[in-house]
Structures are given as C-alpha cells and as structure tokens.
Design a protein around this motif. Structure first.
Motif, PDB file in Angstrom:
ATOM      1  N   TYR A  67       0.858  -1.186   0.000  1.00 30.58           N
ATOM      2  CA  TYR A  67       0.000   0.000   0.000  1.00 30.58           C
ATOM      3  C   TYR A  67       0.899   1.243   0.000  1.00 30.58           C
ATOM      4  N   ALA A  68       1.359   1.641  -1.168  1.00 29.27           N
ATOM      5  CA  ALA A  68       2.290   2.763  -1.258  1.00 29.27           C
ATOM      6  C   ALA A  68       2.347   3.265  -2.689  1.00 29.27           C
ATOM      7  N   SER A  69       2.743   4.533  -2.851  1.00 29.22           N
ATOM      8  CA  SER A  69       2.913   5.077  -4.196  1.00 29.22           C
ATOM      9  C   SER A  69       4.266   4.694  -4.791  1.00 29.22           C
ATOM     10  N   GLU A  70       5.254   4.458  -3.937  1.00 33.64           N
ATOM     11  CA  GLU A  70       6.566   3.956  -4.354  1.00 33.64           C
ATOM     12  C   GLU A  70       7.081   3.033  -3.276  1.00 33.64           C
ATOM     13  N   ARG A  71       7.916   2.065  -3.679  1.00 30.16           N
ATOM     14  CA  ARG A  71       8.572   1.238  -2.677  1.00 30.16           C
ATOM     15  C   ARG A  71       9.779   0.552  -3.290  1.00 30.16           C
ATOM     16  N   THR A  72      10.667   0.081  -2.429  1.00 31.21           N
ATOM     17  CA  THR A  72      11.805  -0.736  -2.831  1.00 31.21           C
ATOM     18  C   THR A  72      11.489  -2.186  -2.482  1.00 31.21           C
ATOM     19  N   MET A  73      11.702  -3.071  -3.436  1.00 32.15           N
ATOM     20  CA  MET A  73      11.312  -4.470  -3.313  1.00 32.15           C
ATOM     21  C   MET A  73      12.470  -5.400  -3.639  1.00 32.15           C
ATOM     22  N   PRO A  74      12.513  -6.607  -3.007  1.00 31.26           N
ATOM     23  CA  PRO A  74      13.431  -7.640  -3.473  1.00 31.26           C
ATOM     24  C   PRO A  74      13.086  -8.021  -4.914  1.00 31.26           C
TER      25      PRO A  74
END
Length: 324
Positions: A94-101
């Motif tokens: 639930y976010a407009s941007e994120r860092t993911m594996p």
C-alpha cells in the motif's frame, strides 16, 4: 517523498494511517518501483487486525504493479522502465513507491495493464497453485469452491471452465450467484437460503466431491468435510469467517479417510523458478482471454479504511484495487 499506509497497532480499519515516507534507493538484489495500482486482499485484513502477526510499526499489502525506477546490483532480469508486478512479501504494497526484493518481481507482458495486474497477481497465482499443484485438476472433476463471487472465486470459476471442471460455488446473495454463473460456475448455492452440504450431495448423486477449496474457514469447515467423497481432499486456504478451531484427526477417518492441507502461496513461490512458471501460466490464461479479472471496486489509497470496511462487510464482489 512517497505516500504509504502504515499501522502502529493492530485493530480495525481506523488503525491505518496515510503518511509521507522516504523510499530508499535499491540495495543489491532490489528494485525501486513507482506503483500504479495496489491489490486489496483479505489477507491484508488478517495482517491489520493481528490474526497474522507482523512486526509493528509496519505497512500493509502484498500486491501491486508499476514501473521500475532504479535497479540495484545483481538484478539481471529487470531494468529501468520495465512494467512489473508482484504478489508476496515483504508486506508494504500500500504505497505510491517502494523498494522491493527483485526476486519477487515479474515483468508484465505488453498486453496486461497495470490495473489488471494489480487485480490478478495474488488472486490468480492463488488459483494457479490451488488448481494445478495443491490438488491437480485434469478436467472432468466436480469440485466445491466457497465464496465463488469473490476475487479469487471469480478467477476460479473461469479457470475451472477452461479446464473442463464442473465447479459448484457457494455465495451469499442472488447478485453474487449471477456473477459466479456468468463467470463459468456450473452450480451456485446461496448459503443464505440453502444448506450447501445437502445441495452438494444432491448435485453429485450422493457421492460428494473429490476436493473442496475453502477460503472461508470456521463457518464452513465442518460442512466442507461433509461434502467430500471417500479419500477426498480438504484444501483450507483462508479464514475469512475466523480461524478453524482445533479438531480431532478422527474427524477425517470417520468421513472416509480424508486428506487435509493448509497451503500458503508463499511456499509455492519460494523458489524463483516456481514463481516464473506460475506467473507464465497465469499470464497465458489472462492473455488468451480464458481468465478476465473483474475489477468491480476502485478506491483512492487515501480511502483505504473504506475499502477494508466494505471488504469485511461483504459489500465487494470480484477484484478491488487501490490507486496511489
């Protein structure tokens, strides 16, 4: 700064806060994603209310789609500008941007849009492992699937039809019954008016079904066991009505030497090669038109509390997405 939903305690929809967050640049093995749509799933409710524990404070959500903004070292399968989607941990979609594996992220085919991807990844991959791995359906079987008009259920209706499987689905209203039938469910049982155990036995000539897929949990568990044929398999993959209480193993033997399993998607996608194979089959089913995710609700991310209220009150049908 990006926008995201955070919780500092477990509870009702009111514990979710819409806040500004800083998104770090990706470390080796990670990607940063600008998200276009986020999926809403009942497991999000479990994480919010504490049924499934997670460290707090934290985020919510397991599914989203968007565009890769930057790529850390050691990520050969993705590059800046790729259209991508994911379904699975870590929590915080639930976010407009994120860092993911990057290991959890798959590249989208050109023909699948962001909203469709966010609506189908977790639910579609769930149906894939339920039908193709947990209990392999080959065609010709008659099965029982609870909550047939939900997001997972409507995909299951279509997938079952494509496989040549006769699906019996349970629903809670006439409107939902019409949706399930239109999506490929062969028989629909309105549990507000009908006893689903009696109806399943009628439909199957008293034999019962070889497999029940039950994401409802406490309210349907015992009845689901009673719908199974001898040597049948109970697939309990969710607990929308509450956690299934402890039961004696003799309940399985007394009903005909039944099997039972409690799968989670995260185990089925733990290996990258399995995730790739599952996603490829899902993309084929959607790309060929055999499965069409039905997005029936869209909410601004800032109104996530309303989306959870509607989901828990069973006011939603089909898939729901949140728009950052």
């Amino acid at each position: 700064m990006a926008k995201a939903i955070r919780i500092s305690r477990n509870g009702g929809p009111e514990v979710m806060e819409y806040v500004d967050v800083e998104v770090p640049e990706p470390l080796p093995g990670e990607v940063r994603i600008r998200q276009e749509a986020c999926g809403l799933n009942f497991i999000d409710v479990y994480h919010r209310n504490g049924s499934y524990q997670q460290p707090l404070p934290g985020g919510l959500g397991l599914e989203a789609s968007g565009t890769v903004m930057s790529v850390g070292a050691g990520v050969p399968h993705l590059q800046v500008g790729d259209r991508v989607a994911y379904a699975g941990g870590p929590i915080g979609a639930y976010a407009s941007e994120r860092t993911m594996p990057a290991a959890m992220v798959v590249k989208l085919p050109d023909g699948i849009g962001f909203e469709t991807a966010a609506a189908m990844m977790l639910q579609g991959l769930t149906v894939q492992y339920l039908f193709r791995r947990t209990f392999l359906l080959r065609g010709g079987e008659t099965i029982l699937f609870h909550a047939a008009a939900g997001g997972v259920g409507l995909i299951a209706c279509q997938w079952a039809r494509a496989l040549g499987v006769t699906m019996i689905g349970t629903v809670s209203s006439d409107e939902k019954a019409e949706l399930a039938l239109a999506s490929g469910c062969a028989h629909v049982i309105n549990t507000r008016r009908e006893n689903f155990v009696e109806r399943v036995r009628q439909i199957t000539g008293g034999r019962g079904v070889p497999v029940v897929y039950d994401g409802v949990g406490k309210d349907t568990f015992t009845g689901s066991l009673d719908c199974l044929a001898r040597l049948g398999t109970m697939v309990s993959f969710g607990n929308a009505s509450g956690v299934v209480p402890p039961f004696a193993l003799s309940e399985l033997s007394s009903r005909g030497s039944l099997f039972i399993t409690r799968p989670t998607m995260f185990d089925y996608t733990a290996r990258r090669e399995d995730l790739d194979a599952m996603a490829a089959e899902l993309f084929y089913m959607v790309g060929s038109g055999q499965v069409k995710p039905d997005i029936r609700q869209r909410y601004p991310l800032a109104e996530v509390a309303r989306s959870h209220q509607d989901l828990e009150a069973r006011r939603t049908t089909g898939s729901t997405i949140l728009l950052p």
